[in-house]
Design a protein around this motif. Sequence first.
Motif, PDB file in Angstrom:
ATOM      1  N   ASN A  50       0.849  -1.182   0.000  1.00 11.48           N
ATOM      2  CA  ASN A  50       0.000   0.000   0.000  1.00 11.48           C
ATOM      3  C   ASN A  50       0.891   1.241   0.000  1.00 11.48           C
ATOM      4  O   ASN A  50       1.515   1.550   0.995  1.00 11.48           O
ATOM      5  CB  ASN A  50      -0.896  -0.019   1.243  1.00 11.48           C
ATOM      6  CG  ASN A  50      -1.758   1.216   1.358  1.00 11.48           C
ATOM      7  OD1 ASN A  50      -1.689   2.138   0.558  1.00 11.48           O
ATOM      8  ND2 ASN A  50      -2.588   1.243   2.384  1.00 11.48           N
ATOM      9  N   TYR A  55      -3.794   5.808   4.647  1.00 16.15           N
ATOM     10  CA  TYR A  55      -5.037   5.070   4.493  1.00 16.15           C
ATOM     11  C   TYR A  55      -4.802   3.587   4.283  1.00 16.15           C
ATOM     12  O   TYR A  55      -3.926   3.193   3.519  1.00 16.15           O
ATOM     13  CB  TYR A  55      -5.834   5.589   3.286  1.00 16.15           C
ATOM     14  CG  TYR A  55      -6.268   7.020   3.437  1.00 16.15           C
ATOM     15  CD1 TYR A  55      -7.349   7.339   4.242  1.00 16.15           C
ATOM     16  CD2 TYR A  55      -5.593   8.035   2.788  1.00 16.15           C
ATOM     17  CE1 TYR A  55      -7.746   8.655   4.391  1.00 16.15           C
ATOM     18  CE2 TYR A  55      -5.988   9.351   2.928  1.00 16.15           C
ATOM     19  CZ  TYR A  55      -7.066   9.653   3.733  1.00 16.15           C
ATOM     20  OH  TYR A  55      -7.460  10.948   3.886  1.00 16.15           O
ATOM     21  N   THR A  56      -5.624   2.784   4.919  1.00 18.82           N
ATOM     22  CA  THR A  56      -5.629   1.349   4.662  1.00 18.82           C
ATOM     23  C   THR A  56      -6.427   1.108   3.390  1.00 18.82           C
ATOM     24  O   THR A  56      -7.514   1.661   3.219  1.00 18.82           O
ATOM     25  CB  THR A  56      -6.267   0.594   5.848  1.00 18.82           C
ATOM     26  OG1 THR A  56      -5.422   0.765   6.981  1.00 18.82           O
ATOM     27  CG2 THR A  56      -6.435  -0.885   5.545  1.00 18.82           C
ATOM     28  N   SER A  58      -8.816  -1.052   1.164  1.00 21.39           N
ATOM     29  CA  SER A  58      -9.824  -2.079   1.434  1.00 21.39           C
ATOM     30  C   SER A  58     -10.330  -2.650   0.114  1.00 21.39           C
ATOM     31  O   SER A  58     -10.106  -2.085  -0.951  1.00 21.39           O
ATOM     32  CB  SER A  58     -10.984  -1.500   2.249  1.00 21.39           C
ATOM     33  OG  SER A  58     -11.631  -0.474   1.521  1.00 21.39           O
ATOM     34  N   ALA A 100      -2.718  -2.325   5.072  1.00 17.48           N
ATOM     35  CA  ALA A 100      -2.386  -1.091   5.799  1.00 17.48           C
ATOM     36  C   ALA A 100      -1.119  -0.468   5.214  1.00 17.48           C
ATOM     37  O   ALA A 100      -0.284  -1.163   4.637  1.00 17.48           O
ATOM     38  CB  ALA A 100      -2.184  -1.408   7.280  1.00 17.48           C
TER      39      ALA A 100
END
Length: 176
Positions: A50, A55-56, A58, A100
């Motif tokens: 990521n 920000y994670t 999703s 993450a």
Amino acid sequence: LPQGNPTGSIFVIASPKDDGPTVAPAISAAFGAAIIAVNGTTSLNFTITNPNSSYTLSSVSFQAQLPSGLQAAAGTTAACGGALTTAPSGSITVSGALVAPGSPCVVSLTVTGTAAGTYTVTSGAATAWPSLTGNTASATITVTLTTNKTTPTITWSTPAAITYGTPLSATQLNAT
């Protein structure tokens, strides 16, 4: 009226709109071994990273297809908060994963070489919410067929004596 505002207008200061992650996931692929024997096994690892700092990601997903000559056990297992599904046809699907920032997600499955050859597995693009599309990944493996060299052994029963002018018997001619 508020002081310094002769018109009586009310000012609203808006904060910038936060749209969540803006950079797509990155994916790479690697086999645990570069060469295996027919019926040998190794891992096939897909690593998703990521690049967003805050920000994670999703709903991370991707698909891949094992070529004929490689196979994985069919089934569904947990993978990075989502699911890894493999089918008898060789299809590989990862869906619903979470990644993450700074914590790569590694999806690993065991692959068996079923026929000699060199094989490449290429994933589809890794995607994530909201409509982020990343790169694809490839990994190559060679499956070898090994034969064992043996020294032949010849046995021949002790034949009867050979007499000039008589035909040879089957025992005298048959070596195994």
